[in-house]
Structure formats: structure tokens, C-alpha cells
Scaffold this active site. Structure first.
Site, short mmCIF file in Angstrom:
data_model
loop_
_atom_site.label_atom_id
_atom_site.label_comp_id
_atom_site.label_asym_id
_atom_site.label_seq_id
_atom_site.Cartn_x
_atom_site.Cartn_y
_atom_site.Cartn_z
N ARG A 1 3.43 6.05 -6.04
CA ARG A 1 3.00 6.21 -7.43
C ARG A 1 1.79 7.14 -7.53
NH1 ARG A 1 2.71 4.22 -12.65
NH2 ARG A 1 0.57 4.20 -13.41
N GLU B 1 12.78 -7.63 1.94
CA GLU B 1 13.68 -7.31 0.82
C GLU B 1 12.89 -6.57 -0.25
OE1 GLU B 1 16.78 -10.06 -1.47
OE2 GLU B 1 14.80 -10.20 -2.37
N VAL C 1 0.85 -1.21 0.00
CA VAL C 1 0.00 0.00 0.00
C VAL C 1 0.88 1.25 0.00
CG1 VAL C 1 -1.61 1.34 1.40
CG2 VAL C 1 -1.98 -1.10 1.10
N SER D 1 25.15 -14.65 -13.59
CA SER D 1 24.04 -15.16 -14.41
C SER D 1 23.58 -14.13 -15.42
CB SER D 1 22.86 -15.51 -13.50
OG SER D 1 22.43 -14.37 -12.77
#
Ligand code: 0O2
Ligand code: 0O2
Length: 223
Positions: free
Chosen positions: A26, A141, A20, A116
Site C-alpha cells: 500500500r 491464509e 508489514v 451462506s
């Protein structure tokens, strides 16, 4: 409620709250008619099967414990997708300035991509949630990446699951060149950033004007 449910419940709360809050960033850009550095946000609590795999990898007993909470820093995981590479530093800066979470580590896999080909900026944060038994600090994270980085990582992640990290040479080479292509795509998009953002602002304003014309105040706010 099982022991795992009890252990995971503050993580679920942290993911829900952080989603939230990050989506809120944004919306705030939308309200002031500015281009948001955040395209979209997703979040998840690590599934038990993945917690099991990672605990084996890290040699930590697979049981709800402080040790597991300390070693597995992505039980609560948030992902922020950006349109442009430069947006990533804007987002990390916004997060650094917040008072509701404490950054304990940052991993810059953009300047130094993983072998990778993986690129992303990771922030490990401590986030307090209020529970019936008082305040609980949860580690979460936050992965911040462009849409191109996200596309590559999602594909590589599913292949990784299939091949368990041991890719046939052909696939490994293809993934490497796909990672380079994603890098070039990010570079190309950065070069026409202002052109793209002008178009997006124009489109938002157009939608707003149309909402006024059609007298739809709800749509007017949807940006
Ligand atoms: P909208 O208006 O649908 O885009 P939940 O756990 O289900 O309550 P959420 O946020 O619905 O919470 O689910 P999740 O899986 O954490 O996040 C998915 C959000 O990311 C959804 O947005 C998706 O629309 C959005 N999303 C996923 N892929 C893309 C993409 O490629 N482009 C864009 N722009 N958005 C994407 P919302 O929040 O449901 O809102
Ligand atoms: P999931 O939920 O399946 O994505 P460290 O303890 O620092 O040595 P650790 O804890 O593995 O290493 O952390 P790292 O590598 O900084 O970040 C782990 C997460 O980053 C992974 O979570 C992935 O989401 C993402 N990631 C890291 N490297 C790669 C990669 O090469 N390819 C892809 N696709 N993603 C990567 P998990 O554990 O895979 O969980």
C-alpha cells in the site's frame, strides 16, 4: 513457555512479518502517487479456543503437532481489504509474483460464493520464518475481499457465533438478502470507480500541497 506458546510463536512471527510486507504494498503505491488496490490489512493468530473448535470439527487431536499444522491452514491469518472488486485480482496477481511466499492453494469464493452468501478470495501460502532453530515453513491464509464483503462477513460471523451456525429462518433470509445488497453495492461502486479514484487522487494531492505550504515535510509523505 508452554507447549502451545512454542508451537504458535512462528505463526505470530509470520503474521507480524506478513502484515508489514502487505502494508508495504500500500505504501509503495502511495509513493508513486497511484491508487492502491489495498485499502487496509489486518492479521491475527487464531485464538486457542478457535483452534480447539476447528480441531473438533476436523477430527484432529487438539495438541501442538505437525498434523494440526497441516490440517488447520488458517492458524496464521491475514486479511486484505479492497475498495473495488477488480482490486482483488490485482492484489492476488501481486502476491502470485512474490518470491518470499509460495502459493499452495487458492479458493475463489467470489465467482462461486458459499451457500451462506460468503464471498472472498482465499490464498493459502507457505511462508518461511527464521527461528533460533533455523528456517521454519509456516502455512498462512490470506483472505482478500472488498469492504462490502468484509462488512457482511463480520456481521455474519458474529451471528454465527451466537447461533452456532443454525440460524432462525428469518435471520437466514435477512443474511441472504444482505449478501445480495453487498453484491449490488460492489457493482454500483465499480460503475463509478474512476470518479471515486479521481476524487481520492485529488484529495491526496491537496493534502500534499497543503503540507508543502505549511512546511510540514512529514505530512508531505503521508499518503
Ligand atoms: P492506522 O493508521 O491506524 O489505520 P497490531 O497487531 O496492533 O500491531 P495493527 O495493524 O494495528 O497491528 O492491528 P490489526 O488489528 O491487525 O489491523 C488493524 C488495522 O486495520 C489498523 O490500521 C486499522 O486502522 C485498520 N482498519 C480496521 N478497520 C478499518 C476500516 O474500516 N477502514 C480502514 N481504512 N482501516 C481499518 P493501522 O495499521 O493500525 O493503521
Ligand atoms: P475465523 O478465524 O473465526 O474466521 P475446508 O477445509 O476448505 O473445507 P475451511 O478450512 O473451513 O474449509 O476453509 P474455508 O471455508 O475456505 O475458510 C475458512 C475461513 O473463511 C473461516 O475461518 C472464515 O474466516 C471464512 N469463512 C468461510 N466461510 C464463511 C462464512 O460462511 N461466513 C463467514 N463470515 N466467514 C466464512 P474460521 O474457521 O471461521 O475462522
Amino acid at each position: 513457555m508452554g507447549q502451545w506458546d512454542v508451537f504458535l510463536s512462528p505463526y505470530k512471527q509470520a503474521v507480524d512479518e506478513l502484515k508489514v510486507k502487505l502494508k508495504g504494498i500500500r505504501s509503495q503505491f502511495g509513493i508513486v502517487n497511484a491508487n492502491s488496490p489495498i485499502e487496509f490489512v489486518t492479521g491475527r493468530v487464531k485464538p486457542l479456543a478457535s483452534i480447539y473448535d476447528k480441531s473438533l470439527e476436523k477430527g484432529v487431536p487438539f495438541e501442538p503437532s505437525d498434523k494440526l499444522a497441516e490440517e488447520l491452514q488458517d492458524i496464521a491469518g491475514l486479511r486484505i481489504m479492497c475498495q473495488f472488486v477488480d482490486d482483488i485480482s490485482a492484489v492476488t496477481e501481486l502476491i502470485r509474483q512474490r518470491n518470499d511466499m509460495k502459493i499452495i492453494e487458492e479458493k475463489d469464493y467470489i465467482t462461486h460464493s458459499k451457500p451462506s452468501g460468503y464471498r472472498s478470495h482465499h490464498m493459502i501460502v507457505e511462508y518461511p520464518v527464521e527461528t533460533l532453530r533455523g528456517k521454519k515453513i509456516v502455512i498462512a491464509e490470506i483472505q482478500i475481499r472488498t469492504l462490502a464483503m468484509n462488512f457482511w462477513a463480520s456481521i455474519e460471523h458474529s451471528l454465527n457465533y451466537k447461533y452456532k451456525g443454525v440460524f432462525p429462518e428469518e435471520i437466514k433470509n435477512r443474511l441472504q438478502s444482505a449478501a445480495e445488497a453487498a453484491f449490488r453495492l460492489d457493482e454500483e461502486m465499480s460503475l463509478i470507480r474512476s470518479e471515486i479514484q479521481d476524487a481520492q487522487t485529488y484529495f491526496s494531492e491537496y493534502k500534499e500541497d497543503l503540507a508543502v505550504l505549511t512546511n510540514n515535510p512529514e505530512k508531505e509523505r503521508e499518503k
